[in-house]
Each structure stands twice: as C-alpha cells, then as structure tokens.
Design a protein around this motif. Structure first.
Motif, PDB file in Angstrom:
ATOM      1  N   PRO A 252      44.163  14.494  28.390  1.00  0.00           N
ATOM      2  CA  PRO A 252      44.566  14.810  26.773  1.00  0.00           C
ATOM      3  C   PRO A 252      45.141  14.681  25.839  1.00  0.00           C
ATOM      4  CG  PRO A 252      45.705  15.593  29.038  1.00  0.00           C
ATOM      5  CD  PRO A 252      44.997  15.304  29.602  1.00  0.00           C
ATOM      6  N   TRP A 253      45.169  14.227  24.460  1.00  0.00           N
ATOM      7  CA  TRP A 253      45.209  13.622  24.071  1.00  0.00           C
ATOM      8  C   TRP A 253      45.324  14.916  22.105  1.00  0.00           C
ATOM      9  CZ3 TRP A 253      42.377  12.018  18.936  1.00  0.00           C
ATOM     10  CH2 TRP A 253      43.169  11.023  18.277  1.00  0.00           C
ATOM     11  N   ASN A 254      46.887  15.120  22.037  1.00  0.00           N
ATOM     12  CA  ASN A 254      47.141  16.341  20.920  1.00  0.00           C
ATOM     13  C   ASN A 254      48.182  15.730  20.601  1.00  0.00           C
ATOM     14  OD1 ASN A 254      48.270  17.116  23.428  1.00  0.00           O
ATOM     15  ND2 ASN A 254      46.733  18.669  23.682  1.00  0.00           N
ATOM     16  N   ILE A 255      48.497  17.121  20.188  1.00  0.00           N
ATOM     17  CA  ILE A 255      50.055  17.370  19.738  1.00  0.00           C
ATOM     18  C   ILE A 255      50.625  18.084  20.755  1.00  0.00           C
ATOM     19  CG2 ILE A 255      51.795  18.053  17.703  1.00  0.00           C
ATOM     20  CD1 ILE A 255      49.470  16.975  16.565  1.00  0.00           C
TER      21      ILE A 255
ATOM     22  N   LYS B 189      40.892  21.048  34.127  1.00  0.00           N
ATOM     23  CA  LYS B 189      42.375  21.865  34.770  1.00  0.00           C
ATOM     24  C   LYS B 189      41.463  22.448  35.952  1.00  0.00           C
ATOM     25  CE  LYS B 189      45.857  24.687  35.917  1.00  0.00           C
ATOM     26  NZ  LYS B 189      45.337  25.256  36.976  1.00  0.00           N
ATOM     27  N   ALA B 190      40.335  23.240  36.684  1.00  0.00           N
ATOM     28  CA  ALA B 190      39.535  22.869  37.730  1.00  0.00           C
ATOM     29  C   ALA B 190      38.633  22.193  38.689  1.00  0.00           C
ATOM     30  CB  ALA B 190      38.263  24.575  37.447  1.00  0.00           C
ATOM     31  N   TRP B 191      38.803  21.414  37.682  1.00  0.00           N
ATOM     32  CA  TRP B 191      38.431  19.445  38.293  1.00  0.00           C
ATOM     33  C   TRP B 191      39.370  18.808  38.787  1.00  0.00           C
ATOM     34  CZ3 TRP B 191      35.751  15.347  34.823  1.00  0.00           C
ATOM     35  CH2 TRP B 191      35.314  13.794  35.393  1.00  0.00           C
ATOM     36  N   PHE B 192      40.708  19.540  38.020  1.00  0.00           N
ATOM     37  CA  PHE B 192      41.587  17.864  38.618  1.00  0.00           C
ATOM     38  C   PHE B 192      42.682  18.857  39.844  1.00  0.00           C
ATOM     39  CE2 PHE B 192      42.720  15.587  34.567  1.00  0.00           C
ATOM     40  CZ  PHE B 192      41.567  15.255  35.236  1.00  0.00           C
ATOM     41  N   ASP B 193      42.827  20.139  39.602  1.00  0.00           N
ATOM     42  CA  ASP B 193      43.587  20.994  40.766  1.00  0.00           C
ATOM     43  C   ASP B 193      42.774  21.257  41.789  1.00  0.00           C
ATOM     44  OD1 ASP B 193      45.017  22.370  39.606  1.00  0.00           O
ATOM     45  OD2 ASP B 193      43.754  23.740  38.757  1.00  0.00           O
ATOM     46  N   TYR B 194      40.864  21.120  42.059  1.00  0.00           N
ATOM     47  CA  TYR B 194      40.440  20.303  43.100  1.00  0.00           C
ATOM     48  C   TYR B 194      40.546  18.670  43.412  1.00  0.00           C
ATOM     49  CZ  TYR B 194      35.926  19.733  46.159  1.00  0.00           C
ATOM     50  OH  TYR B 194      35.539  20.006  46.721  1.00  0.00           O
ATOM     51  N   LEU B 195      41.150  18.421  42.661  1.00  0.00           N
ATOM     52  CA  LEU B 195      41.244  16.786  43.601  1.00  0.00           C
ATOM     53  C   LEU B 195      42.291  17.100  43.915  1.00  0.00           C
ATOM     54  CD1 LEU B 195      40.134  15.224  40.511  1.00  0.00           C
ATOM     55  CD2 LEU B 195      39.134  14.730  42.494  1.00  0.00           C
ATOM     56  N   ARG B 196      43.448  17.342  43.423  1.00  0.00           N
ATOM     57  CA  ARG B 196      45.098  17.570  43.685  1.00  0.00           C
ATOM     58  C   ARG B 196      44.488  18.742  45.395  1.00  0.00           C
ATOM     59  NH1 ARG B 196      46.718  19.803  40.008  1.00  0.00           N
ATOM     60  NH2 ARG B 196      47.981  17.369  38.526  1.00  0.00           N
TER      61      ARG B 196
ATOM     62  N   VAL C 109      45.975  13.731  34.317  1.00  0.00           N
ATOM     63  CA  VAL C 109      47.032  14.419  34.266  1.00  0.00           C
ATOM     64  C   VAL C 109      46.061  15.958  33.582  1.00  0.00           C
ATOM     65  CG1 VAL C 109      49.040  13.955  34.573  1.00  0.00           C
ATOM     66  CG2 VAL C 109      48.287  14.613  32.115  1.00  0.00           C
ATOM     67  N   ALA C 110      46.419  17.370  33.759  1.00  0.00           N
ATOM     68  CA  ALA C 110      45.366  18.383  32.975  1.00  0.00           C
ATOM     69  C   ALA C 110      46.401  18.686  31.836  1.00  0.00           C
ATOM     70  CB  ALA C 110      45.443  19.468  34.512  1.00  0.00           C
ATOM     71  N   ASP C 111      47.215  18.249  32.217  1.00  0.00           N
ATOM     72  CA  ASP C 111      47.782  18.954  30.340  1.00  0.00           C
ATOM     73  C   ASP C 111      49.546  17.927  29.998  1.00  0.00           C
ATOM     74  OD1 ASP C 111      50.451  20.874  31.027  1.00  0.00           O
ATOM     75  OD2 ASP C 111      48.705  21.454  31.903  1.00  0.00           O
ATOM     76  N   ASN C 112      49.547  17.854  28.694  1.00  0.00           N
ATOM     77  CA  ASN C 112      50.650  16.926  28.720  1.00  0.00           C
ATOM     78  C   ASN C 112      51.817  17.927  28.020  1.00  0.00           C
ATOM     79  OD1 ASN C 112      49.237  17.157  26.656  1.00  0.00           O
ATOM     80  ND2 ASN C 112      48.849  15.081  25.343  1.00  0.00           N
ATOM     81  N   ALA C 113      51.872  19.067  27.871  1.00  0.00           N
ATOM     82  CA  ALA C 113      52.684  20.373  27.997  1.00  0.00           C
ATOM     83  C   ALA C 113      54.272  19.358  28.296  1.00  0.00           C
ATOM     84  CB  ALA C 113      52.908  21.774  27.989  1.00  0.00           C
TER      85      ALA C 113
ATOM     86  N   ARG D 224      55.276  10.674  37.906  1.00  0.00           N
ATOM     87  CA  ARG D 224      53.658  10.512  37.872  1.00  0.00           C
ATOM     88  C   ARG D 224      52.942  11.493  38.945  1.00  0.00           C
ATOM     89  NH1 ARG D 224      54.330   5.194  35.164  1.00  0.00           N
ATOM     90  NH2 ARG D 224      51.524   5.009  34.846  1.00  0.00           N
ATOM     91  N   ALA D 225      54.141  12.137  39.227  1.00  0.00           N
ATOM     92  CA  ALA D 225      53.291  12.506  40.373  1.00  0.00           C
ATOM     93  C   ALA D 225      52.103  13.445  40.565  1.00  0.00           C
ATOM     94  CB  ALA D 225      54.248  13.236  41.370  1.00  0.00           C
ATOM     95  N   ALA D 226      52.145  14.565  38.644  1.00  0.00           N
ATOM     96  CA  ALA D 226      50.990  15.422  38.323  1.00  0.00           C
ATOM     97  C   ALA D 226      49.618  14.608  38.555  1.00  0.00           C
ATOM     98  CB  ALA D 226      51.595  15.969  36.761  1.00  0.00           C
ATOM     99  N   SER D 227      49.553  13.399  38.183  1.00  0.00           N
ATOM    100  CA  SER D 227      47.984  12.593  38.386  1.00  0.00           C
ATOM    101  C   SER D 227      47.312  12.413  39.069  1.00  0.00           C
ATOM    102  CB  SER D 227      48.576  11.190  37.434  1.00  0.00           C
ATOM    103  OG  SER D 227      47.682  10.338  37.629  1.00  0.00           O
ATOM    104  N   VAL D 228      46.135  13.165  38.929  1.00  0.00           N
ATOM    105  CA  VAL D 228      45.164  12.784  40.341  1.00  0.00           C
ATOM    106  C   VAL D 228      43.622  11.408  39.736  1.00  0.00           C
ATOM    107  CG1 VAL D 228      44.852  15.129  40.355  1.00  0.00           C
ATOM    108  CG2 VAL D 228      43.396  14.162  38.794  1.00  0.00           C
TER     109      VAL D 228
END
Length: 678
Positions: A428-431, A457-464, A487-491, A532-536
């Motif tokens: 992600p790179w956004n506001i 998200k589907a790609w990263f969920d598969y990895l996790r 990470v799938a998002d940076n909310a 930072r455990a959400a990182s795949v």
C-alpha cells in the motif's frame, strides 16, 4: 572511431582466447549443430568455407553499434540460467551501403555463426560448442540454449562469424537442489532511460565479480525522451549529436524496425554492453518496453503520426529477440528447454511470467502486471475476472494461480526465499483511512495496485493461510529508493505498527543530497510483542537507472529553483509519505542507481547503490542498507528479529558495510582500447 581491420581485431584478441578456440570460431566446420566438446577442433570444411564480408566501409551506414566489435557490434549476453544450461545471445551486423534494413546485406541472406562455452576466460577448456544460422527474419540475432553444464559454475563463451570472433562473455549457471552454495547475490535494476543518465551504475555492475544474476524489473528500454531529462544523446561516428526530435534515436518508435533499432541503441552503450558481457540477466518488460502507441514529451508536431504501424505483437517479439531471456514453456511458468541448438522460439509470446530455480536458497518467480494495460477488453476475456468477486484482476486467473501455487511449492520444498521480480510497487501507498474499507476521497496518491486491493488481499491471505514466509518482492517503476513490509492494507486501526521516521545520516551521490531519505527510529517490536506480524514478506525497490524522482517533481512545480531547494522539497515529500504509510520502512526519492540483494540461509541483505546520473564515470555510493531475517529470534539484542520484516541494519547493532560475495570470478576480457558507440 575508425574501422578496425580483421587483422587488427584478431591481434587484439590474441591472449584472450586460445588458438584452437579462435580457429573454431572464425572458420566453418562440419561439426554438428551443438554438442559436448571433445578431442581436437575439426578441420575447416572445404565444401563450406567461411563467409567473408567487408566491415571497413561504414560511411553512410547509420546504425547504433560499436564499430570495433563488428560483426558482433552489440556485444554478447546470457540469461535465465538453469542448473544445467543457460541462454547465450549475440547479434550479427553486416554493414551495407543500402542501409541497415536490407534483408540481404552484402548479398548474404543468412549468417553462419559458431559458438563455444569454456570454463576459463581464454577458452582453453571448451565444454560445449556448436553452429547455427541467423537472418533478417530474426533481426540477425542469435540465441542458443547451451545444455549439459554443471550447476553453480562460472563459464565463458564466445561466437564467431565471417572469420571474426566476438568478445568473450562470462555467465553462471544456477545451483541445483543439492547444491552446497550458501549465498546468492543479485543486482537489481529498473527504469533505464538512455537519455536520462550516463549509466555509471551499469559500469559498476559490470565490474563486480561475485554476482549470480542481474534482474531487470522493466522499462529496460524507453520509447521516448523525457522532456526534463535530456542528459545525453547518441553521437554518431561523424561526431554528430543525434538530439533532434526528427532523429529516430531521439523519439518514439513508428514501426517494428525502429523498435528493434532502439534495442541496438541500448545494447551498444558501453556500460550496458559490459554489464551484459559479465553477468547473466533475467528481464521483465514494462510499459515503455512494449507500448506500441506513438507519443513524445518533446514537441513532435513535425512527425507524421499516421505513419505509425507498430503493434503489441511486434514490440513483444522484439523483446524476445533482443534479450537473452528464456521463454516460458507453458502456463505453469516452466522454463523452455531447447536441446538441439535451434532458436528458443517462445511458444506463448505474450506470457512473461516464468520461474527460475536457484537451489535450496531461492526460487525466482517473474511476474507481469503490464499486459493487463496493453490488452483491449476483448483480449482480456474471462481470465482477468474469473477468480475474484469484484471482477477486478491485475494478474489474471492463470498468473494468480501460477504465483500462489509456485510459492506454495517452493515453501513445501524447503526453499528459504521466494524472490518475485515485479514491475511496480505492490505494498500500500496511499492516504490511509481508519479501516481498510474507509478511503480518503480525492487521494492524489495511487499505484497500479490501488484499484486491485481485493486481489492483493487474496494473494497475501493465501501466503498467510499457508504459512508461506520469507517472500521478497523486487519492484521497479517508482524512480526512487523504497522498502516496505508486505501488508494488505495500512489502515490506521489495523493493529500493524511502525516506529517514527528517522533521517538517514548518510549522503547521496551529489553534494546537495544530504540526509538521504527517511528510515525508522526503531523496529517497533518487543520480545513478547511483534507489532508488524501482519506482514507476509518484504518489498525492495532500488531506484531507477536514471528516470527522475521527487526532486524533478519539485523542479517542475518551482521553475528556476536551485538543486538544494529541489532536494529539500523531496525530503518533505518523503517524510509525509513515510509518516502516512506505516508499512514503508525506508524512502529516498532523489538518487538513482541499482540494488544488491545478498541471500543466505539466515538473512537477506538489501543495499541501495547510487551514482550521479549527470556525470559519466560517477563513483558508486552505498546509500542505505537493510536486512530481513529468515527466522524469528524474539530475544535477540539490541532488537527482536522477526521474519517478513525489513529493517535498517543499524537497528540490529550493525554498521553499514558493503557485502562481499565469497567468489571472485575472473572477468571476461575485453580487447585493448575503448568501447565507443557510433
């Protein structure tokens, strides 16, 4: 540079190649097309004498090349190694007063080419050799899949035609699954505009003697000149600088011949020529490589746009002809293998995704997110919507399956790292909004993945879900130095946390680039708390080989501003970006160059190497260094170590020091004198 006679060229090669190898390469023989070497070099075949051409009369022959290397005026190259084979490449150029596009230069409708591979730079210990032909149908390019080689071994190779020998190239096979190799070293490059930089970085890559592979992430060639980056232009053999929009070498292409000529311009540039000579490469295309449309940033009102005939099929065909890349054999991305010495024709030309296995340490999975933008709606068909509820796919179903299945197979096989060459920024790179679903209206920041968050998200969920860790995405297109956790998002409220930004104490390649970029003050982790455990995985995007960054954006916004003001503006943009995007662990958006990835079973080291793009022969500057660990060590000091995270090496108690490979291979030699493009 004046033309070089055959006698002068051969004298220059004495001592660089053995007499028997030179005799084989510069004559025609009755040997089979390809095979293992053994016994003595066969005598010349009187029924098939060597072809002879005139390489001294170059007046009026306008084509980018290195005259002194004729007929191999674009050097040699190798690519996409496997454990038992590698592709070797060259091109035969036969000057003809009628011009470079005739199908029968000097009356030849084909060229007979010999090749050989040896274990030493002098080509004494020959292990494979053969003969082939080329013609205008393949734009006179030569590609050979040399099989029967040993894994994790450095080889040297050369070609011969018209009683002349090419320069010697150096290449290296990949390790096999049983290899004891405990390190891999890759150079990483992207966005290499000929007109935007003197390419000192390519020269420094060529000078390295410990690389396993050079990975180019797209925009290997460019279709047009950036109006803010007119750093240089081709200078022809008459000393004329070809920097007018009317010149074919300074504007977008209009037809397939001009696409191929653009590769000739690039491959005769001395720094790039040497980088290909010294190392095997793998390359993925991006928009500037294959876009068939015509358009320039410079005023092109004098050009007849209606004369444009280039097609996507033609730009893709030129890519496969002029790069030493191995085409995929099938939709599973398996590498094409050609054992009979014939040309490795791509069975699926528009498929770029493919895999390269690098022993127990790594698998390389090349990807493609550019074809989606080049195909029209009818051509996309169902493949780009079938696997997602939204119907929004950047990869397509077949490529999504390739990536996920191959990453799982790699992890199941016990490979330590999965390396993903990727054209553009993935993380992600956004506001960011408060949650992943909350968007910020009118956000000026977006990447190609901004509209495809479901697929990411589907790609990263598969990895996790499948516990697939230690994934490294290598990204281009950002024209800056970026590194991130995946990470799938940076909310703001998603639980993933990073430390505050911290200025890099190191300077860049120019005196104005002080405190080059922003990293992080710490890892944000504790021994009992992985924030930072959400990182795949991690993403590494070393800068462009020339294309402009944030300082150029500031220069456009503030005409007449000084370089110091432009750098200060870039620093402000970097800080805002790192503050807003907590997944980004480093960002520097001014300097240019390449990256080095050093892999071992314990860690991956990432280095950002910079050169002043405005100065020829600019020194190599190590701007920043990062690390990702292959396993978790929560109790490590001075900071916990967790996999799937990329950190400044100093956060783990280390000093910044350039990595060195265990090998120091002998370089492939060059004949005496200076390479000069004409």
């Amino acid at each position: 540079m004046p033309p070089v006679s055959r006698r002068t060229l051969l004298k220059g090669m004495v001592g660089l190649a053995s007499a028997s190898s030179m005799a084989f390469l510069t004559g025609c023989h009755s040997s089979s097309k390809s095979g293992r070497a053994g016994g003595q070099t066969p005598p010349p075949d009187d029924d098939n004498p060597p072809q002879v051409a005139d390489f001294t009369q170059l007046s009026g022959f306008d084509y980018p090349m290195v005259d002194s290397l004729l007929p191999f005026a674009h050097g040699v190259a190798s690519g996409d190694p496997l454990s038992d084979r590698v592709i070797i490449w060259t091109r035969v150029t036969i000057p003809d007063p009628r011009g470079p596009l005739v199908a029968d230069p000097q009356g030849f409708d084909e060229a007979q080419v010999n090749w050989l591979v040896a274990t030493d730079p002098a080509l004494n210990n020959v292990v494979a050799r053969g003969a082939t032909t080329t013609s205008a149908a393949r734009d006179w390019t030569v590609k050979v899949d040399v099989a029967g080689l040993n894994p994790a071994t450095t080889y040297y190779y050369a070609f011969g035609a018209f009683e002349r020998m090419s320069i010697v190239g150096r290449t290296r096979t990949a390790p096999d699954a049983g290899s004891t190799s405990d390190e891999l070293r890759f150079a990483v490059v992207s966005c290499s505009s000929y007109w935007s930089s003197y390419w000192s970085g390519y020269g420094h890559i060529a000078d390295r003697n410990d690389l396993d592979l050079v990975i180019h992430l797209g925009d290997y060639i460019y279709d047009f000149v950036d109006q803010d980056e007119e750093v240089r232009a081709r200078v022809d053999r008459d000393g004329v600088e070809r920097n007018a929009i009317s010149d074919v070498d300074y504007r977008d292409w209009l037809n397939v011949d001009e696409v191929r000529r653009r590769y000739a311009l690039y491959r005769s540039e001395p720094n790039l020529l040497r980088a290909h000579q010294q190392h095997p490469w793998t390359i993925i295309w991006d928009n500037h490589d294959i876009d068939p449309g015509f358009g320039n940033e410079l005023d092109d009102s004098s050009i007849d746009r209606d004369s444009q005939t280039t097609t996507l099929d033609q730009t893709i065909d030129a890519f496969w002809l002029w790069t030493p890349c191995r085409p995929p054999a099938d939709v599973a991305g398996n590498p094409l293998r050609v054992d009979d010495g014939s040309y490795p024709e791509p069975p699926l030309p528009k498929q770029l995704w493919r895999k390269l296995e690098y022993g127990a340490l790594a698998d390389i999975l090349c990807t493609d997110i550019e074809l989606y933008r080049q195909l029209n709606t009818e051509e996309l068909a169902d493949d780009y919507s079938a696997h997602l509820s939204s119907g929004q796919s950047l990869l397509g179903r077949q490529q999504f399956n390739f990536i996920t299945e191959q990453m799982k197979a790699s992890a199941d096989a016990g490979k330590v790292w999965r390396v993903i060459p990727h054209q553009s920024w993935l993380a992600p790179w956004n506001i960011p909004g408060a949650t992943a679903e909350a968007s910020v209206p009118g956000s000026p920041i977006e990447t190609r993945w901004s509209s495809f968050t479901e697929e990411r998200k589907a790609w990263f969920d598969y990895l996790r879900d499948n516990n697939i860790a230690n994934n490294i995405v290598l990204s281009g297109d950002m024209h800056g130095n970026w590194a991130s956790d995946l990470v799938a998002d940076n909310a703001l409220l998603n639980g993933y946390q990073s430390s505050l930004p911290l200025a890099n104490p190191r300077a860049g390649s120019r005196p104005s680039n002080l405190a080059a970029g922003y990293g992080r003050l710490g890892t944000a982790n504790l021994a009992a708390l992985n924030n930072r455990a959400a990182s795949v995985g991690v993403e590494f995007a070393p800068s462009s080989m020339g294309r402009g960054g944030a300082d150029e954006l500031v220069a456009n916004a503030l005409p007449g501003s000084t370089e110091e003001v432009q750098v200060a503006g870039a620093r402000a943009l970097e800080l805002a970006s790192v503050m807003a995007n907590k997944n980004i662990q480093y960002q520097e958006w001014v300097d240019h160059g390449y990256g080095i990835v050093h892999l071992s079973a314990e860690e991956a080291i990432f280095e950002f190497w910079w050169q002043d793009k405005l100065t020829a022969g600019s020194p190599d500057v190590l701007g920043f260094q990062m690390v990702s660990f292959a396993g978790d060590e929560p109790g490590a000091l001075p900071a916990p170590r967790y996999r799937n995270q990329i950190d400044d090496v100093t956060l783990h108690g280390r000093t910044v020091a350039a990595t060195q490979g265990q090998r120091d291979d002998l370089p492939a030699p060059l004949p005496a004198g200076t390479l000069q493009q004409s």
